[in-house]
Design a protein around this motif. Structure first.
Motif, PDB file in Angstrom:
ATOM      1  N   LEU A  24       0.829  -1.203   0.000  1.00  0.00           N
ATOM      2  CA  LEU A  24       0.000   0.000   0.000  1.00  0.00           C
ATOM      3  C   LEU A  24       0.865   1.256   0.000  1.00  0.00           C
ATOM      4  N   ARG A  25       1.906   1.258   0.817  1.00  0.00           N
ATOM      5  CA  ARG A  25       2.797   2.424   0.885  1.00  0.00           C
ATOM      6  C   ARG A  25       3.395   2.735  -0.487  1.00  0.00           C
ATOM      7  N   ARG A  26       3.918   1.695  -1.145  1.00  0.00           N
ATOM      8  CA  ARG A  26       4.529   1.909  -2.460  1.00  0.00           C
ATOM      9  C   ARG A  26       3.497   2.404  -3.473  1.00  0.00           C
ATOM     10  N   ASP A  27       2.322   1.774  -3.469  1.00  0.00           N
ATOM     11  CA  ASP A  27       1.293   2.118  -4.448  1.00  0.00           C
ATOM     12  C   ASP A  27       0.833   3.562  -4.274  1.00  0.00           C
ATOM     13  N   LEU A  28       0.606   3.984  -3.025  1.00  0.00           N
ATOM     14  CA  LEU A  28       0.094   5.329  -2.800  1.00  0.00           C
ATOM     15  C   LEU A  28       1.153   6.395  -3.077  1.00  0.00           C
ATOM     16  N   LEU A  29       2.400   6.140  -2.713  1.00  0.00           N
ATOM     17  CA  LEU A  29       3.443   7.117  -3.030  1.00  0.00           C
ATOM     18  C   LEU A  29       3.620   7.251  -4.545  1.00  0.00           C
ATOM     19  N   ASP A  30       3.503   6.135  -5.259  1.00  0.00           N
ATOM     20  CA  ASP A  30       3.557   6.214  -6.723  1.00  0.00           C
ATOM     21  C   ASP A  30       2.361   6.987  -7.272  1.00  0.00           C
ATOM     22  N   LEU A  31       1.177   6.809  -6.662  1.00  0.00           N
ATOM     23  CA  LEU A  31       0.000   7.571  -7.063  1.00  0.00           C
ATOM     24  C   LEU A  31       0.230   9.061  -6.864  1.00  0.00           C
ATOM     25  N   TYR A  32       0.753   9.456  -5.710  1.00  0.00           N
ATOM     26  CA  TYR A  32       0.964  10.877  -5.433  1.00  0.00           C
ATOM     27  C   TYR A  32       1.982  11.477  -6.402  1.00  0.00           C
ATOM     28  N   ARG A  33       2.948  10.673  -6.798  1.00  0.00           N
ATOM     29  CA  ARG A  33       3.940  11.163  -7.762  1.00  0.00           C
ATOM     30  C   ARG A  33       3.293  11.495  -9.097  1.00  0.00           C
ATOM     31  N   THR A  34       2.275  10.720  -9.505  1.00  0.00           N
ATOM     32  CA  THR A  34       1.613  11.010 -10.780  1.00  0.00           C
ATOM     33  C   THR A  34       0.855  12.338 -10.730  1.00  0.00           C
ATOM     34  N   TYR A  35       0.536  12.826  -9.543  1.00  0.00           N
ATOM     35  CA  TYR A  35      -0.088  14.149  -9.380  1.00  0.00           C
ATOM     36  C   TYR A  35       0.955  15.260  -9.238  1.00  0.00           C
ATOM     37  N   GLY A  36       2.231  14.901  -9.189  1.00  0.00           N
ATOM     38  CA  GLY A  36       3.281  15.896  -9.037  1.00  0.00           C
ATOM     39  C   GLY A  36       3.721  16.135  -7.608  1.00  0.00           C
ATOM     40  N   PHE A  37       3.353  15.258  -6.670  1.00  0.00           N
ATOM     41  CA  PHE A  37       3.775  15.424  -5.280  1.00  0.00           C
ATOM     42  C   PHE A  37       5.159  14.802  -5.086  1.00  0.00           C
ATOM     43  N   GLU A  38       6.062  15.581  -4.519  1.00  0.00           N
ATOM     44  CA  GLU A  38       7.441  15.138  -4.301  1.00  0.00           C
ATOM     45  C   GLU A  38       7.580  14.573  -2.887  1.00  0.00           C
ATOM     46  N   LEU A  39       8.337  13.492  -2.763  1.00  0.00           N
ATOM     47  CA  LEU A  39       8.491  12.805  -1.483  1.00  0.00           C
ATOM     48  C   LEU A  39       9.526  13.513  -0.610  1.00  0.00           C
ATOM     49  N   VAL A  40       9.165  13.749   0.666  1.00  0.00           N
ATOM     50  CA  VAL A  40      10.108  14.257   1.659  1.00  0.00           C
ATOM     51  C   VAL A  40      10.108  13.305   2.852  1.00  0.00           C
ATOM     52  N   ALA A  41      11.196  13.355   3.634  1.00  0.00           N
ATOM     53  CA  ALA A  41      11.340  12.445   4.776  1.00  0.00           C
ATOM     54  C   ALA A  41      11.900  13.218   5.965  1.00  0.00           C
ATOM     55  N   PRO A  42      11.051  13.874   6.749  1.00  0.00           N
ATOM     56  CA  PRO A  42      11.530  14.593   7.935  1.00  0.00           C
ATOM     57  C   PRO A  42      11.966  13.628   9.029  1.00  0.00           C
ATOM     58  N   PRO A  43      12.746  14.088   9.996  1.00  0.00           N
ATOM     59  CA  PRO A  43      13.258  13.196  11.044  1.00  0.00           C
ATOM     60  C   PRO A  43      12.170  12.771  12.027  1.00  0.00           C
ATOM     61  N   LEU A  44      12.388  11.635  12.652  1.00  0.00           N
ATOM     62  CA  LEU A  44      11.432  11.128  13.629  1.00  0.00           C
ATOM     63  C   LEU A  44      11.372  12.005  14.879  1.00  0.00           C
ATOM     64  N   VAL A  45      12.502  12.630  15.224  1.00  0.00           N
ATOM     65  CA  VAL A  45      12.619  13.428  16.451  1.00  0.00           C
ATOM     66  C   VAL A  45      13.088  14.825  16.092  1.00  0.00           C
ATOM     67  N   GLU A  46      12.485  15.831  16.741  1.00  0.00           N
ATOM     68  CA  GLU A  46      12.896  17.227  16.555  1.00  0.00           C
ATOM     69  C   GLU A  46      12.870  17.940  17.892  1.00  0.00           C
ATOM     70  N   TYR A  47      13.456  19.162  17.917  1.00  0.00           N
ATOM     71  CA  TYR A  47      13.279  20.001  19.090  1.00  0.00           C
ATOM     72  C   TYR A  47      11.788  20.266  19.281  1.00  0.00           C
ATOM     73  N   LEU A  48      11.355  20.219  20.520  1.00  0.00           N
ATOM     74  CA  LEU A  48       9.934  20.264  20.819  1.00  0.00           C
ATOM     75  C   LEU A  48       9.287  21.562  20.351  1.00  0.00           C
ATOM     76  N   ASP A  49       9.970  22.699  20.519  1.00  0.00           N
ATOM     77  CA  ASP A  49       9.343  23.963  20.135  1.00  0.00           C
ATOM     78  C   ASP A  49       9.096  24.047  18.641  1.00  0.00           C
ATOM     79  N   SER A  50       9.942  23.414  17.845  1.00  0.00           N
ATOM     80  CA  SER A  50       9.719  23.377  16.395  1.00  0.00           C
ATOM     81  C   SER A  50       8.600  22.419  16.041  1.00  0.00           C
ATOM     82  N   LEU A  51       8.574  21.275  16.727  1.00  0.00           N
ATOM     83  CA  LEU A  51       7.602  20.233  16.408  1.00  0.00           C
ATOM     84  C   LEU A  51       6.177  20.680  16.707  1.00  0.00           C
TER      85      LEU A  51
END
Length: 386
Positions: A24-51
């Motif tokens: 499902l993950r692969r299929d949906l990310l490929d679907l979003y790409r056909t609409y022009g959505f670019e994949l990003v991967a933010p970190p799992l942990v951030e400073y709390l005030d930013s998050l």
């Protein structure tokens, strides 16, 4: 305590289910790409005030905190990826015009959102930045529907709301802004006694405000709810503008089964500024998809941008689907003969599943049905039915 016991509302995902979630993950990310959505991967942990920038108190309560051993500052394990993607758009990409971004990653909740909810989610979603018009909302809603339909969900239903209605009622009464998060929670759960109890704790709260909030709890149903809301809610300009926005959006989605729920506050994280939506389907106890408009959340990161998007939990989506089909596999003997290795490589390159039987070991393959075998026939390795 048994060492294998997991914390409450956390669970292992076993082979067949894990495979389907990954597909499902692969299929949906490929679907979003056909609409022009670019994949990003933010970190799992951030400073709390930013998050937690630009969000309400509910997200803070769901965020697990820890201390960074390098800086001494408080970190948060993300409970929602939308603020992170907004930071990427506003601060890192810094593009003019429309930007389409998608993502998929684990989020962790300090407490479950409901009795049947997990604390670990595999959140996937799409966000569209830079366009304030209803066209962006329509594209996002259509993409959200296509996401669940690609997974095999039928008869999905759309619920719409506009937090601007509640925001206007709260801002019109000086006693309410300080308890806005409480009001959002009570409205989302349609807790009429809770609203009455809240009013008792606020002696300065206007009676008209209480009546408006109680009325909102009953304002759900078909598209006719918007016309009824115009008659029974306070005639505040912001209320009328929010209802007009919903009418425009409904007119642009004539082919969808939709309802209105003016007490549904979307994600509950407090960053939505415009129309919000939820997608429901038979087989799931609550919304499959949540999304909506959240203009301005990037202001704290340097740029206030129009934004709209949606997200869903792939683990929840998969759990309500029919059991995945068992994949066909080929059994092969163990060996290092070059002809055998060439045959194995050719079969696997063609997409076949080939499982070698290790010496003296019985195989238990719940995810596969072994209906063929690779056997030596006349000096050549051939596949034959079992």
């Amino acid at each position: 305590m048994s060492k294998w016991l997991l914390p409450e509302n956390l669970a292992d995902i076993l082979p067949a289910e894990a495979r389907r979630i990954e597909e499902l993950r692969r299929d949906l990310l490929d679907l979003y790409r056909t609409y022009g959505f670019e994949l990003v991967a933010p970190p799992l942990v951030e400073y709390l005030d930013s998050l937690l920038t630009g969000t309400g108190g509910d997200l803070n309560l769901r965020t697990c905190k820890l201390v960074d051993q390098l800086s001494g500052r408080t970190l948060g394990v993300r409970a929602d990826m939308t603020p992170q993607v907004s930071r990427i758009d506003a601060h890192l990409l810094n593009r003019d015009g429309v930007t389409r971004l998608c993502y998929c990653g684990t989020v962790l909740h300090a407490r479950p959102s409901g009795l049947l909810s997990d604390r670990e989610l595999l959140q996937i979603g799409a966000e569209l930045f830079g366009h304030a018009g209803v066209e962006a909302d329509i594209e996002i809603i259509q993409l959200a529907f296509q996401s669940v339909e690609r997974a095999g969900v039928s008869h999905a239903r759309l619920d719409l709301n506009h937090p601007g209605v509640v925001h206007a009622i709260i801002q019109a009464d000086p006693a309410l802004p300080g308890v806005a998060d409480d009001i959002y929670d009570l409205l989302s759960s349609k807790d009429t006694p809770g609203l009455i109890e809240l009013a008792k704790r606020l002696p300065d709260m206007q009676e008209a405000s209480l009546q408006a909030l109680l009325t909102l709890v009953s304002l759900y149903g078909g598209p006719e709810v918007v016309a009824r809301a115009r008659r029974v809610l306070p005639a505040l300009p912001a209320v009328q503008a929010a209802l007009a926005s919903l009418e425009t959006l409904m007119g642009a989605l004539p082919d969808r089964e939709l309802g209105i729920d003016l007490a549904d506050m979307g994600s509950g994280y407090g960053y939505h500024s415009g129309a919000v939506f939820s997608i429901y389907a038979d087989g799931w106890h609550d919304a499959l998809v949540k999304g909506g408009r959240y203009d301005g959340i990037g202001k704290a990161f340097g740029r206030a941008r129009p934004a709209t998007g949606f997200s869903l939990d792939l683990r929840k989506l998969s759990s309500g689907l029919e059991p995945p089909p068992v994949a066909r596999a080929i059994r092969a003997p163990w060996g290092t003969d070059s002809l055998l290795l060439d045959a194995l490589r050719a079969l696997r390159d063609s997409g076949e599943i080939v499982v070698q039987a290790l010496p003296g070991q019985a195989q238990h393959l719940d995810e596969f049905t072994v209906d063929r075998e690779l056997a030596l026939d006349g000096g050549a390795w051939k596949v034959r039915a079992i």
